[in-house]
Design a protein around this motif. Structure first.
Motif, PDB file in Angstrom:
ATOM      1  N   VAL A 132     -11.766 -14.484  -1.733  1.00  0.00           N
ATOM      2  CA  VAL A 132     -12.880 -13.608  -1.344  1.00  0.00           C
ATOM      3  C   VAL A 132     -12.363 -12.261  -0.855  1.00  0.00           C
ATOM      4  CG1 VAL A 132     -14.798 -13.312   0.263  1.00  0.00           C
ATOM      5  CG2 VAL A 132     -14.405 -15.540  -0.803  1.00  0.00           C
ATOM      6  N   ALA A 133     -11.376 -12.276   0.025  1.00  0.00           N
ATOM      7  CA  ALA A 133     -10.890 -11.038   0.626  1.00  0.00           C
ATOM      8  C   ALA A 133     -10.210 -10.138  -0.400  1.00  0.00           C
ATOM      9  CB  ALA A 133      -9.925 -11.355   1.772  1.00  0.00           C
ATOM     10  N   ILE A 134      -9.348 -10.705  -1.231  1.00  0.00           N
ATOM     11  CA  ILE A 134      -8.617  -9.898  -2.220  1.00  0.00           C
ATOM     12  C   ILE A 134      -9.569  -9.365  -3.285  1.00  0.00           C
ATOM     13  CG2 ILE A 134      -6.846  -9.970  -4.018  1.00  0.00           C
ATOM     14  CD1 ILE A 134      -5.311 -11.962  -2.285  1.00  0.00           C
ATOM     15  N   SER A 135     -10.464 -10.226  -3.796  1.00  0.00           N
ATOM     16  CA  SER A 135     -11.394  -9.793  -4.844  1.00  0.00           C
ATOM     17  C   SER A 135     -12.331  -8.704  -4.340  1.00  0.00           C
ATOM     18  CB  SER A 135     -12.212 -10.985  -5.350  1.00  0.00           C
ATOM     19  OG  SER A 135     -11.379 -11.988  -5.875  1.00  0.00           O
ATOM     20  N   ALA A 136     -12.942  -8.925  -3.180  1.00  0.00           N
ATOM     21  CA  ALA A 136     -13.880  -7.943  -2.639  1.00  0.00           C
ATOM     22  C   ALA A 136     -13.169  -6.635  -2.300  1.00  0.00           C
ATOM     23  CB  ALA A 136     -14.575  -8.506  -1.405  1.00  0.00           C
ATOM     24  N   THR A 137     -11.979  -6.716  -1.734  1.00  0.00           N
ATOM     25  CA  THR A 137     -11.238  -5.501  -1.381  1.00  0.00           C
ATOM     26  C   THR A 137     -10.867  -4.707  -2.622  1.00  0.00           C
ATOM     27  OG1 THR A 137     -10.320  -6.554   0.597  1.00  0.00           O
ATOM     28  CG2 THR A 137      -9.187  -4.609  -0.234  1.00  0.00           C
ATOM     29  N   PHE A 138     -10.385  -5.393  -3.668  1.00  0.00           N
ATOM     30  CA  PHE A 138      -9.994  -4.701  -4.899  1.00  0.00           C
ATOM     31  C   PHE A 138     -11.188  -3.983  -5.529  1.00  0.00           C
ATOM     32  CE2 PHE A 138      -9.592  -4.726  -9.548  1.00  0.00           C
ATOM     33  CZ  PHE A 138      -8.440  -3.967  -9.694  1.00  0.00           C
ATOM     34  N   ILE A 139     -12.321  -4.672  -5.634  1.00  0.00           N
ATOM     35  CA  ILE A 139     -13.498  -4.060  -6.248  1.00  0.00           C
ATOM     36  C   ILE A 139     -14.033  -2.912  -5.393  1.00  0.00           C
ATOM     37  CG2 ILE A 139     -15.876  -4.480  -6.988  1.00  0.00           C
ATOM     38  CD1 ILE A 139     -15.019  -7.357  -7.654  1.00  0.00           C
ATOM     39  N   CYS A 140     -14.084  -3.127  -4.083  1.00  0.00           N
ATOM     40  CA  CYS A 140     -14.593  -2.088  -3.187  1.00  0.00           C
ATOM     41  C   CYS A 140     -13.716  -0.833  -3.232  1.00  0.00           C
ATOM     42  CB  CYS A 140     -14.668  -2.612  -1.753  1.00  0.00           C
ATOM     43  SG  CYS A 140     -16.015  -3.749  -1.431  1.00  0.00           S
ATOM     44  N   VAL A 141     -12.410  -1.016  -3.152  1.00  0.00           N
ATOM     45  CA  VAL A 141     -11.503   0.127  -3.121  1.00  0.00           C
ATOM     46  C   VAL A 141     -11.505   0.855  -4.470  1.00  0.00           C
ATOM     47  CG1 VAL A 141      -9.084   0.810  -2.893  1.00  0.00           C
ATOM     48  CG2 VAL A 141     -10.059  -0.842  -1.298  1.00  0.00           C
ATOM     49  N   THR A 142     -11.524   0.101  -5.558  1.00  0.00           N
ATOM     50  CA  THR A 142     -11.508   0.731  -6.883  1.00  0.00           C
ATOM     51  C   THR A 142     -12.770   1.555  -7.124  1.00  0.00           C
ATOM     52  OG1 THR A 142     -10.164  -1.086  -7.764  1.00  0.00           O
ATOM     53  CG2 THR A 142     -11.307   0.313  -9.357  1.00  0.00           C
ATOM     54  N   ASN A 168     -20.018  -9.384   0.356  1.00  0.00           N
ATOM     55  CA  ASN A 168     -19.076  -8.520   1.079  1.00  0.00           C
ATOM     56  C   ASN A 168     -18.882  -7.182   0.396  1.00  0.00           C
ATOM     57  OD1 ASN A 168     -17.703  -9.887   3.527  1.00  0.00           O
ATOM     58  ND2 ASN A 168     -17.761 -11.519   2.004  1.00  0.00           N
ATOM     59  N   ILE A 169     -18.941  -7.177  -0.932  1.00  0.00           N
ATOM     60  CA  ILE A 169     -18.858  -5.905  -1.651  1.00  0.00           C
ATOM     61  C   ILE A 169     -20.013  -4.999  -1.243  1.00  0.00           C
ATOM     62  CG2 ILE A 169     -19.140  -4.854  -3.930  1.00  0.00           C
ATOM     63  CD1 ILE A 169     -17.534  -7.172  -5.086  1.00  0.00           C
ATOM     64  N   THR A 170     -21.202  -5.578  -1.135  1.00  0.00           N
ATOM     65  CA  THR A 170     -22.389  -4.798  -0.785  1.00  0.00           C
ATOM     66  C   THR A 170     -22.222  -4.061   0.533  1.00  0.00           C
ATOM     67  OG1 THR A 170     -23.777  -6.412  -1.941  1.00  0.00           O
ATOM     68  CG2 THR A 170     -24.875  -4.932  -0.398  1.00  0.00           C
ATOM     69  N   LEU A 192      -5.721   5.659   1.315  1.00  0.00           N
ATOM     70  CA  LEU A 192      -6.090   4.534   0.451  1.00  0.00           C
ATOM     71  C   LEU A 192      -5.579   3.214   1.025  1.00  0.00           C
ATOM     72  CD1 LEU A 192      -7.406   3.848  -2.298  1.00  0.00           C
ATOM     73  CD2 LEU A 192      -5.125   4.018  -3.308  1.00  0.00           C
ATOM     74  N   ILE A 193      -4.345   3.215   1.514  1.00  0.00           N
ATOM     75  CA  ILE A 193      -3.772   1.991   2.092  1.00  0.00           C
ATOM     76  C   ILE A 193      -4.511   1.611   3.368  1.00  0.00           C
ATOM     77  CG2 ILE A 193      -1.705   0.998   3.145  1.00  0.00           C
ATOM     78  CD1 ILE A 193      -0.041   2.634   1.196  1.00  0.00           C
ATOM     79  N   THR A 194      -4.778   2.598   4.220  1.00  0.00           N
ATOM     80  CA  THR A 194      -5.490   2.320   5.468  1.00  0.00           C
ATOM     81  C   THR A 194      -6.883   1.763   5.200  1.00  0.00           C
ATOM     82  OG1 THR A 194      -4.308   4.144   6.538  1.00  0.00           O
ATOM     83  CG2 THR A 194      -6.297   3.334   7.633  1.00  0.00           C
ATOM     84  N   THR A 195      -7.598   2.380   4.266  1.00  0.00           N
ATOM     85  CA  THR A 195      -8.934   1.908   3.914  1.00  0.00           C
ATOM     86  C   THR A 195      -8.888   0.497   3.350  1.00  0.00           C
ATOM     87  OG1 THR A 195      -9.606   4.189   3.434  1.00  0.00           O
ATOM     88  CG2 THR A 195     -10.992   2.427   2.558  1.00  0.00           C
ATOM     89  N   SER A 196      -7.893   0.219   2.508  1.00  0.00           N
ATOM     90  CA  SER A 196      -7.754  -1.118   1.920  1.00  0.00           C
ATOM     91  C   SER A 196      -7.499  -2.166   2.999  1.00  0.00           C
ATOM     92  CB  SER A 196      -6.610  -1.126   0.902  1.00  0.00           C
ATOM     93  OG  SER A 196      -6.832  -0.203  -0.137  1.00  0.00           O
ATOM     94  N   ILE A 197      -6.675  -1.825   3.975  1.00  0.00           N
ATOM     95  CA  ILE A 197      -6.361  -2.774   5.051  1.00  0.00           C
ATOM     96  C   ILE A 197      -7.606  -3.097   5.851  1.00  0.00           C
ATOM     97  CG2 ILE A 197      -5.112  -3.046   7.227  1.00  0.00           C
ATOM     98  CD1 ILE A 197      -2.819  -1.450   5.972  1.00  0.00           C
ATOM     99  N   PHE A 198      -8.350  -2.066   6.257  1.00  0.00           N
ATOM    100  CA  PHE A 198      -9.555  -2.307   7.041  1.00  0.00           C
ATOM    101  C   PHE A 198     -10.594  -3.078   6.239  1.00  0.00           C
ATOM    102  CE2 PHE A 198      -7.962   1.142   9.781  1.00  0.00           C
ATOM    103  CZ  PHE A 198      -8.165   0.567  11.023  1.00  0.00           C
ATOM    104  N   CYS A 199     -10.733  -2.743   4.968  1.00  0.00           N
ATOM    105  CA  CYS A 199     -11.693  -3.452   4.115  1.00  0.00           C
ATOM    106  C   CYS A 199     -11.301  -4.920   3.998  1.00  0.00           C
ATOM    107  CB  CYS A 199     -11.740  -2.790   2.744  1.00  0.00           C
ATOM    108  SG  CYS A 199     -13.003  -3.458   1.642  1.00  0.00           S
ATOM    109  N   PHE A 200     -10.011  -5.183   3.800  1.00  0.00           N
ATOM    110  CA  PHE A 200      -9.534  -6.560   3.712  1.00  0.00           C
ATOM    111  C   PHE A 200      -9.825  -7.322   5.000  1.00  0.00           C
ATOM    112  CE2 PHE A 200      -6.364  -9.839   4.401  1.00  0.00           C
ATOM    113  CZ  PHE A 200      -6.315 -10.499   3.186  1.00  0.00           C
ATOM    114  N   LEU A 201      -9.579  -6.697   6.136  1.00  0.00           N
ATOM    115  CA  LEU A 201      -9.799  -7.375   7.418  1.00  0.00           C
ATOM    116  C   LEU A 201     -11.279  -7.622   7.676  1.00  0.00           C
ATOM    117  CD1 LEU A 201      -7.183  -5.550   9.697  1.00  0.00           C
ATOM    118  CD2 LEU A 201      -6.996  -7.783   8.579  1.00  0.00           C
TER     119      LEU A 201
END
Length: 276
Positions: free
Chosen positions: A78-88, A146-148, A196-205
């Protein structure tokens, strides 16, 4: 001399305030981690137990009585999939808003307003929608939910980073023969790497720690996530504190590892634009 003493006293006072803030923040986490290695008797002891014999019984209990490895895999999916789609998608959308003012100011404000909405108001619509399409008790229901709620965060955060980048850099790349997409990929994105890295980390968390959606949309053994599984140790009759502390420590582990290895990028991302 008096001025030097005042400066030393001011620095000492600031250091004391910082130390107190860190202590207030760190004590509950340290307490949880230490308690995860205590026996049940040592945890419920009314007096403060500082010296104790460490034990792994709580962690053994978690993995022997619960399908915790499956819950861990579910949380990672869930975390990896949602983070990847959200960040992309969020990065592309934020770049469009920053460069071409896509949607105007109304759209930009609407994006952040959707993040401000409490998740509880959409639980019933989400439940009914996912039930109608057969996604209840699946990890993909959690991914979509979570993407929403995290795409607005990515768009709003990354937009600030792209606003800081001078357009002249991209214009120079276009003059050299790059397409708009190549200029974005080769110029803008590497420069905004820390953001981008900072945003990805927060989104993942945010996704990793999410509880409400997991409690409502995915309660089956095949789709349950770690935060929801931790709540199983708290019942109406008792609280099994050892496994609660143990599972809480396991949930904290990915965040600790990410901050440990990526703290340089986090600091750069959080301070970008501060000097300007």
């Amino acid at each position: 001399m008096d001025r030097s003493l005042k400066m030393v006293a001011a620095k000492f006072a600031i250091a004391c305030v910082i130390a107190i803030i860190i202590l207030i923040w760190a004590v509950p986490i340290i307490w949880m981690i230490l308690s995860s290695f205590k026996s049940t008797q040592a945890i419920i002891e009314p007096r403060l137990v500082v010296w104790f014999k460490p034990t792994l019984d709580n962690y053994k209990f978690i993995f022997e009585t619960q399908n915790f490895f499956q819950y861990l895999v579910n949380s990672l999916i869930v975390a990896i999939s949602a983070t990847f789609i959200c960040v992309t998608t969020g990065t592309l959308a934020s770049y469009s808003i920053a460069r071409w003012k896509t949607g105007g100011s109304v759209f930009a404000n609407w994006v952040i307003f959707t993040k401000m909405a409490p998740p509880a108001i959409l639980i019933i619509p989400f439940f009914l929608m996912f039930k109608s399409i057969g996604l209840i008790n699946t990890v993909w229901a959690l991914v979509i939910a979570n993407i929403t709620f995290n795409i607005p965060f990515v768009i709003w955060t990354m937009r600030g980073f792209f606003d800081e980048l001078p357009e002249e850099m991209e214009e120079a790349a276009l003059i050299d023969g790059c397409t708009r997409l190549e200029a974005f990929w080769r110029i803008s994105l590497p420069v905004a790497r820390s953001g981008l890295i900072t945003t990805s980390i927060f989104c993942f968390l945010f996704v990793w720690n999410e509880y409400l959606f997991g409690l409502t949309l995915a309660l089956s053994e095949k789709s349950k996530t770690l935060p929801v599984a931790t709540g199983d140790f708290i019942t109406g009759y008792s609280i099994n504190w050892g496994p609660v502390f143990g599972s809480g420590s396991l949930i904290l582990l990915p965040a600790f590892i990410m901050v440990l290895f990526l703290q340089r990028y986090i600091v750069q991302g959080l301070t970008v634009g501060a000097v300007k």
